[in-house]
Design a protein around this motif. Structure first.
Motif, PDB file in Angstrom:
ATOM      1  N   THR A  25       0.832  -1.204   0.000  1.00 61.25           N
ATOM      2  CA  THR A  25       0.000   0.000   0.000  1.00 61.25           C
ATOM      3  C   THR A  25       0.862   1.249   0.000  1.00 61.25           C
ATOM      4  O   THR A  25       0.566   2.230  -0.693  1.00 61.25           O
ATOM      5  CB  THR A  25      -0.940   0.007   1.219  1.00 61.25           C
ATOM      6  OG1 THR A  25      -1.762  -1.160   1.190  1.00 61.25           O
ATOM      7  CG2 THR A  25      -1.835   1.239   1.210  1.00 61.25           C
ATOM      8  N   CYS A  29       0.257   3.779  -3.144  1.00 67.24           N
ATOM      9  CA  CYS A  29      -0.358   5.085  -2.915  1.00 67.24           C
ATOM     10  C   CYS A  29      -0.141   5.492  -1.467  1.00 67.24           C
ATOM     11  O   CYS A  29      -0.877   5.045  -0.579  1.00 67.24           O
ATOM     12  CB  CYS A  29      -1.856   5.052  -3.234  1.00 67.24           C
ATOM     13  SG  CYS A  29      -2.677   6.639  -3.010  1.00 67.24           S
ATOM     14  N   ARG A  32      -3.262   6.741   0.386  1.00 68.02           N
ATOM     15  CA  ARG A  32      -4.162   5.687   0.845  1.00 68.02           C
ATOM     16  C   ARG A  32      -3.571   4.966   2.053  1.00 68.02           C
ATOM     17  O   ARG A  32      -4.304   4.537   2.957  1.00 68.02           O
ATOM     18  CB  ARG A  32      -4.441   4.697  -0.296  1.00 68.02           C
ATOM     19  CG  ARG A  32      -5.323   3.544   0.093  1.00 68.02           C
ATOM     20  CD  ARG A  32      -5.946   2.888  -1.138  1.00 68.02           C
ATOM     21  NE  ARG A  32      -4.939   2.485  -2.076  1.00 68.02           N
ATOM     22  CZ  ARG A  32      -4.290   1.318  -2.047  1.00 68.02           C
ATOM     23  NH1 ARG A  32      -4.555   0.466  -1.081  1.00 68.02           N
ATOM     24  NH2 ARG A  32      -3.399   1.010  -2.955  1.00 68.02           N
ATOM     25  N   THR A  36      -5.484   4.628   5.608  1.00 70.62           N
ATOM     26  CA  THR A  36      -5.807   3.291   6.106  1.00 70.62           C
ATOM     27  C   THR A  36      -5.171   3.004   7.453  1.00 70.62           C
ATOM     28  O   THR A  36      -5.818   2.457   8.353  1.00 70.62           O
ATOM     29  CB  THR A  36      -5.354   2.229   5.086  1.00 70.62           C
ATOM     30  OG1 THR A  36      -5.955   2.492   3.819  1.00 70.62           O
ATOM     31  CG2 THR A  36      -5.736   0.833   5.550  1.00 70.62           C
ATOM     32  N   ARG A 259      -0.748  11.231  -3.414  1.00 67.70           N
ATOM     33  CA  ARG A 259      -1.809  10.293  -3.806  1.00 67.70           C
ATOM     34  C   ARG A 259      -1.244   9.062  -4.503  1.00 67.70           C
ATOM     35  O   ARG A 259      -1.536   7.950  -4.127  1.00 67.70           O
ATOM     36  CB  ARG A 259      -2.801  10.995  -4.746  1.00 67.70           C
ATOM     37  CG  ARG A 259      -3.922  11.712  -4.010  1.00 67.70           C
ATOM     38  CD  ARG A 259      -5.065  12.030  -4.965  1.00 67.70           C
ATOM     39  NE  ARG A 259      -6.135  12.693  -4.275  1.00 67.70           N
ATOM     40  CZ  ARG A 259      -6.235  13.994  -4.118  1.00 67.70           C
ATOM     41  NH1 ARG A 259      -5.295  14.767  -4.610  1.00 67.70           N
ATOM     42  NH2 ARG A 259      -7.246  14.527  -3.472  1.00 67.70           N
ATOM     43  N   ALA A 302      -7.895   1.903  -4.927  1.00 68.51           N
ATOM     44  CA  ALA A 302      -8.832   2.621  -4.057  1.00 68.51           C
ATOM     45  C   ALA A 302      -9.800   1.681  -3.379  1.00 68.51           C
ATOM     46  O   ALA A 302     -10.323   1.979  -2.315  1.00 68.51           O
ATOM     47  CB  ALA A 302      -9.606   3.659  -4.870  1.00 68.51           C
ATOM     48  N   ARG A 307     -11.105   4.960  -0.344  1.00 67.22           N
ATOM     49  CA  ARG A 307     -10.831   6.289  -0.828  1.00 67.22           C
ATOM     50  C   ARG A 307      -9.320   6.438  -0.920  1.00 67.22           C
ATOM     51  O   ARG A 307      -8.589   5.560  -0.557  1.00 67.22           O
ATOM     52  CB  ARG A 307     -11.428   7.360   0.080  1.00 67.22           C
ATOM     53  CG  ARG A 307     -11.005   7.259   1.533  1.00 67.22           C
ATOM     54  CD  ARG A 307     -11.610   8.336   2.360  1.00 67.22           C
ATOM     55  NE  ARG A 307     -11.165   9.651   1.916  1.00 67.22           N
ATOM     56  CZ  ARG A 307     -11.401  10.773   2.583  1.00 67.22           C
ATOM     57  NH1 ARG A 307     -12.082  10.723   3.705  1.00 67.22           N
ATOM     58  NH2 ARG A 307     -10.984  11.928   2.139  1.00 67.22           N
ATOM     59  N   GLY A 308      -8.827   7.514  -1.418  1.00 69.62           N
ATOM     60  CA  GLY A 308      -7.393   7.720  -1.512  1.00 69.62           C
ATOM     61  C   GLY A 308      -6.972   8.018  -2.929  1.00 69.62           C
ATOM     62  O   GLY A 308      -6.305   8.996  -3.185  1.00 69.62           O
ATOM     63  N   CYS A 309      -7.334   7.194  -3.902  1.00 74.14           N
ATOM     64  CA  CYS A 309      -6.987   7.422  -5.297  1.00 74.14           C
ATOM     65  C   CYS A 309      -8.261   7.798  -6.043  1.00 74.14           C
ATOM     66  O   CYS A 309      -8.926   6.943  -6.612  1.00 74.14           O
ATOM     67  CB  CYS A 309      -6.367   6.181  -5.914  1.00 74.14           C
ATOM     68  SG  CYS A 309      -4.804   5.723  -5.183  1.00 74.14           S
TER      69      CYS A 309
END
Length: 335
Positions: A25, A29, A32, A36, A259, A302, A307-309
């Protein structure tokens, strides 16, 4: 005058506790990763994606199939387990869910027909762990086989990507699982396999001690970057008083956690120490594409955190003109 805290020489370095998923991860990203593993309260997750529901359903069915008594391990039993535990999240409607349920059932039964019910695996969904001088890593193996005197790590894949031996050779997770399984069970483990259920292909790689050590050093390097960013984040993050109800603003840390990050070259500066880079010019053609990767890859990333990207869209900006803004997809992706 404030008292200076003295360091203790000779103290062992704090281990970075992680899983292969956490390390990947960070590579995929960093934003993200922060949402997380660091942001608290954790940002709300979006709905599940349909392809994740397919993968989880198949993995659960195969794990349950191995737990059946040997006489009951038939292809039809695997299909029944798949249908019984089918996950419907992320599909457009019931018709699409039923279509993919049937596809997954056929795929699972076809794969199970190639297995020997009497060849009991050493572990199914088994958790293994190991540590080095820098990291304490653990993970869960889909299936761990005992073939002769050696162990074999088996990982199920249900995606569209056709796998090759390069995928098995370059998988950080499989290498870590092999090292951990060997140390936990005290048996050699060098062979890793990716079983692609849609095609029935098996991508195989036979590691050496040197290649496994290279993967461990790679994991330690990733962990060092992530740990430096973690420390900087926790050091500068304000601690709101309990019960004040005020949200924590995480945006000042966006430079540490961009991102999407392109694959770094050897010796490249980590996001935790790199200076702020200039923003790239907006793309000439509008569309729902992520900045450096395709929508398919960004959606898969994502999906793990919800969410995140996000994708990009042109929206009215100041003065009535059009400007690029990052927005979340308006509806969940379906298969």
């Amino acid at each position: 005058m404030g008292a200076e805290q003295l360091g203790l020489e000779g103290m062992p370095q704090r281990l970075y506790t992680c899983t292969p998923s956490r390390l990947n991860t960070w590579l995929d990203c960093p934003r993200r990763y922060r949402m997380t593993y660091l942001d608290r309260p954790m940002p709300p997750k979006g709905p599940r994606w349909a392809h994740n529901s397919v993968g989880s359903s198949v993995h659960n069915a195969l794990a349950a199939w191995w737990r059946l008594p040997e006489p009951g391990r038939t292809p039809e039993a695997a299909g029944t387990l798949l249908v019984r535990g089918w996950l419907t999240d992320g599909f457009r409607d019931e018709a699409q869910s039923a279509e993919w349920r049937e596809r997954a059932r056929e795929m699972t039964e076809r794969y199970v027909a190639t297995l020997d019910p009497a060849d009991e695996p050493l572990g199914v969904e088994r958790t293994v762990a190991t540590r080095t001088g820098r990291i304490a890593v653990s993970g869960r193996i889909d299936r761990l086989d005992a073939r002769g005197t050696e162990l074999v790590v088996v990982d199920y894949k249900t995606g569209r990507h056709v796998l090759t031996s390069d995928d098995a050779r370059g998988s950080l997770a499989l290498a870590i699982y092999a090292v951990a399984a060997s140390r936990v069970l005290r048996r050699p483990c060098r062979r890793v396999e990716l079983h692609h259920l849609p095609t029935g292909d098996v991508a195989v790689w036979e590691h050496t001690d040197e290649s496994l050590q290279r993967h461990l050093r790679r994991a330690e390097g990733i962990a060092a970057e992530a740990s430096a960013a973690d420390d900087a984040y926790r050091r500068d993050l304000p601690r709101p008083r309990q019960g004040d109800g005020l949200p924590v603003d995480h945006t000042p840390h966006d430079d540490l956690f961009p991102r999407i990050r392109a694959p770094s070259a050897p010796g490249a500066t980590s996001p935790a120490t790199a200076p702020k880079a200039a923003k790239p010019p907006p793309a000439k053609t509008p569309g729902r594409r992520c900045r450096t990767q395709s929508r398919r890859v960004a959606s898969r990333q994502a999906s793990e955190a919800g969410r995140g990207c996000e994708t990009r869209s042109r929206r009215p900006g100041p003065g009535g003109g059009l400007a690029w803004r990052w927005v979340r997809p308006s509806r969940p992706r379906s298969c």
